[in-house]
Enzyme design. Structure first.
Site, PDB file in Angstrom:
ATOM      1  N   LYS A 112       0.821  -1.211   0.000  1.00  0.00           N
ATOM      2  CA  LYS A 112       0.000   0.000   0.000  1.00  0.00           C
ATOM      3  C   LYS A 112       0.863   1.273   0.000  1.00  0.00           C
ATOM      4  O   LYS A 112       0.432   2.322  -0.459  1.00  0.00           O
ATOM      5  CB  LYS A 112      -0.924   0.029   1.224  1.00  0.00           C
ATOM      6  CG  LYS A 112      -1.845  -1.171   1.390  1.00  0.00           C
ATOM      7  CD  LYS A 112      -2.829  -1.307   0.248  1.00  0.00           C
ATOM      8  CE  LYS A 112      -3.971  -2.265   0.572  1.00  0.00           C
ATOM      9  NZ  LYS A 112      -3.536  -3.684   0.622  1.00  0.00           N
TER      10      LYS A 112
HETATM   11  C1  PLP Z   1      -4.152  -4.823   0.249  1.00  0.00           C
HETATM   12  C2  PLP Z   1      -3.331  -6.035   0.205  1.00  0.00           C
HETATM   13  C3  PLP Z   1      -3.588  -7.041  -0.722  1.00  0.00           C
HETATM   14  C4  PLP Z   1      -4.747  -6.995  -1.677  1.00  0.00           C
HETATM   15  O1  PLP Z   1      -4.576  -6.002  -2.666  1.00  0.00           O
HETATM   16  P1  PLP Z   1      -5.837  -5.485  -3.499  1.00  0.00           P
HETATM   17  O2  PLP Z   1      -5.301  -4.364  -4.317  1.00  0.00           O
HETATM   18  O3  PLP Z   1      -6.833  -5.024  -2.475  1.00  0.00           O
HETATM   19  O4  PLP Z   1      -6.340  -6.609  -4.289  1.00  0.00           O
HETATM   20  C5  PLP Z   1      -2.752  -8.141  -0.733  1.00  0.00           C
HETATM   21  N1  PLP Z   1      -1.724  -8.244   0.140  1.00  0.00           N
HETATM   22  C6  PLP Z   1      -1.454  -7.284   1.031  1.00  0.00           C
HETATM   23  C7  PLP Z   1      -0.333  -7.479   1.984  1.00  0.00           C
HETATM   24  C8  PLP Z   1      -2.237  -6.136   1.095  1.00  0.00           C
HETATM   25  O5  PLP Z   1      -1.957  -5.191   1.984  1.00  0.00           O
END
Ligand code: PLP
Length: 496
Positions: A112
């Site tokens: 993120k």
């Molecule tokens: C948010 C997240 C995901 C999922 O990603 P999306 O874009 O919501 O599909 C997978 N792994 C981690 C560690 C995340 O923080």
């Protein structure tokens, strides 16, 4: 050429990129989509000589066409700096025949950070461009990682406040500790008695509350979203796929134009959608491998053409993927409906009313770029252990889900072309589950486990974990899932 953004639910009234970033979600509840997908205008050879920041500029300029070069470069420079613990920003690691694209080298050690390091700058620039005088209130629902990354990005950013809702019993202990110790006088973290979907639905409801918006406007506030529905998150996520491809080329791992696969551990469908956009921009991608955990609503959707959230919500060891309503899938649905807002709006209405919708066989045919599968809890743990035993490389639980699904894909199809696995979190963010997979139950706390993991992997405990060991809890508010609106109002009534 200027790119404008349309809502996935209503025809007409396109907005500029900066307006779409400011609003987050369209007034009709739809998501903003670019009116066309631009083509990359640099060759792989040129790209292979570029830094992450330069690549970011080459990709983002194509989407954020109302930003000046200076504005965009300034946002990029502020985002991809020493907050990341490596100059490469998103390094590649080869293990057991696949390339792990490590997206967890930012401030909060999850992918993120890739987008949330830049979103605050895109947002404040957008506010300036559009002469917004209100204070911007970022409202975010998190399954664990977005919350902390958004808090870190927005803490003490002038002209903004940020409120994060997380499922009180649905995140890892380290994720929770990261959030409730967040500093910054404009930050507010609230646990809700409910799961992530409750939090996300509650936030969407607040966004759609026109009366509330008018009331807040009088007080000098307006909402925006840091969730992955914001185009200001999607666009920066396209960058690292382009960057990784150019790196593979630069390292002589692939030939120019050679197609690769991309496997993505998926929750809200934001990360994999960015890869799909990259493919449509001309990046040579063969298959997009969509990996789910036991909340396998997407696997079922790709297999059957029916999206059905009416099922039990499972708490897994990959909590950031514990999602039954994958918001960004709406952008794909809109596209495979022929960019038809009416068709999409009907399906989303079905989802709201009945918790399910069914796409037509023609729409389903447009999904051949995708392969969906899922990993059970035991398979995820086994993948962590076997990869470590084979190569010494330790992945987190989310990345392990993708790794496991990639192996299933390879077995089923025999396709052994070069594959990127999006590595979305540091194993230190989920030490409990990772260490259990590696060594079995231990009865140790998360921080002791982090020390053990460090001994085992030879990788030092990241600063993001070290600094919360002793940090005081600054947020302890918990509310019911029906009390989110009052909670928001209370916080906004505070003088900072
Ligand atoms: C948010 C997240 C995901 C999922 O990603 P999306 O874009 O919501 O599909 C997978 N792994 C981690 C560690 C995340 O923080």
């Amino acid at each position: 050429m200027e790119i404008l953004y349309n809502s996935t639910r209503t025809k007409g009234n396109p907005v500029t990129a900066s307006q779409a970033i400011l609003k987050g979600l369209s007034d009709d509840g739809g998501l903003f989509v670019p009116d066309r997908i631009p083509a990359l205008d640099k060759s792989v050879k040129e790209l292979s000589g570029m830094s992450y920041a330069q690549t970011a500029y080459e990709v983002m300029k194509l989407y954020l066409t109302d930003f000046t070069k200076e504005e965009l470069m300034d946002c990029i420079a502020k985002a991809y700096d020493s907050k990341f613990d490596t100059e490469e920003i998103a390094p590649l690691r080869e293990a057991d025949g696949a390339f792990y694209l490590e997206l967890f080298h930012g401030a909060t050690i999850a992918f993120k950070d890739m987008a949330l390091s830049i979103l605050p700058h895109l947002l404040t620039t957008s506010a300036r461009k559009n002469h917004v005088e209100n204070e911007i209130v970022i409202l975010t629902a998190t399954s664990g990682d977005t919350g902390k990354a958004a808090l870190a990005g927005f803490a003490d950013v002038e002209g903004t406040r940020i409120i994060v809702f997380y499922p009180k019993n649905g995140v890892s202990p380290i994720q929770e500790k990261q959030m409730v110790t967040q500093k910054g006088k404009n930050t507010y973290v609230v646990g809700i008695r409910g799961n992530f979907d409750d939090a996300q639905t509650g936030v969407k409801r607040i966004f759609g509350d026109k009366e509330l918006a008018a009331q807040l406007n009088e007080k000098g506030f307006q909402f925006s979203s840091a969730n992955s529905i914001n185009i200001g998150r999607l666009v920066p996520q396209i960058v690292y796929y382009v960057y990784a491809y150019a790196r593979l080329y630069g390292q002589g791992r692939i030939k120019d134009g050679e197609k690769i696969n991309v496997a993505v551990p998926t929750g809200n469908f934001g990360n994999i959608l960015a890869a799909f956009y990259a493919k449509q921009m001309g990046l040579p991608i063969h298959r997009l491998i969509c990996a789910s955990n036991e909340n396998k609503v997407l696997f079922d959707f790709f297999a059957s053409g029916t999206y059905d959230r009416n099922r039990e919500f499972v708490l897994t060891s990959s909590p950031s993927m514990d999602i039954l309503i994958s918001s960004n899938l709406e952008r794909l649905i809109y596209q495979i409906a022929g960019n038809d807002a009416d068709t999409n709006a009907e399906l989303m209405e079905d989802l709201k009313r009945e918790g399910r919708y069914e796409i037509t066989p023609d729409m389903q045919k447009a999904l051949t770029d995708f392969y969906g599968n899922y990993a059970k809890e035991q398979e995820t743990a086994d993948t962590i252990r076997s990869l470590y035993e084979k190569t010494g490389y330790v992945t987190d639980t989310h990345t392990a889900v993708a790794s496991c699904v990639y192996q299933k894909y390879r077995q089923e199809t025999g396709d052994d072309r070069v594959t990127l696995i999006a590595s979305t979190a540091s194993p230190y963010k989920f030490t409990g589950s990772v260490m259990k997979a590696l060594c079995g139950e231990s009865g140790l706390g998360d921080f002791e486990l982090a020390d053990r993991l460090s001994q085992l992997s030879g990788i030092p405990v990241p600063a993001a974990v070290d600094e919360i060991r002793e940090a005081p809890v600054l947020h302890d508010h918990v509310c019911g899932k029906d009390e989110m609106k009052q909670t928001v109002l209370q916080f906004l009534d505070r003088k900072l």
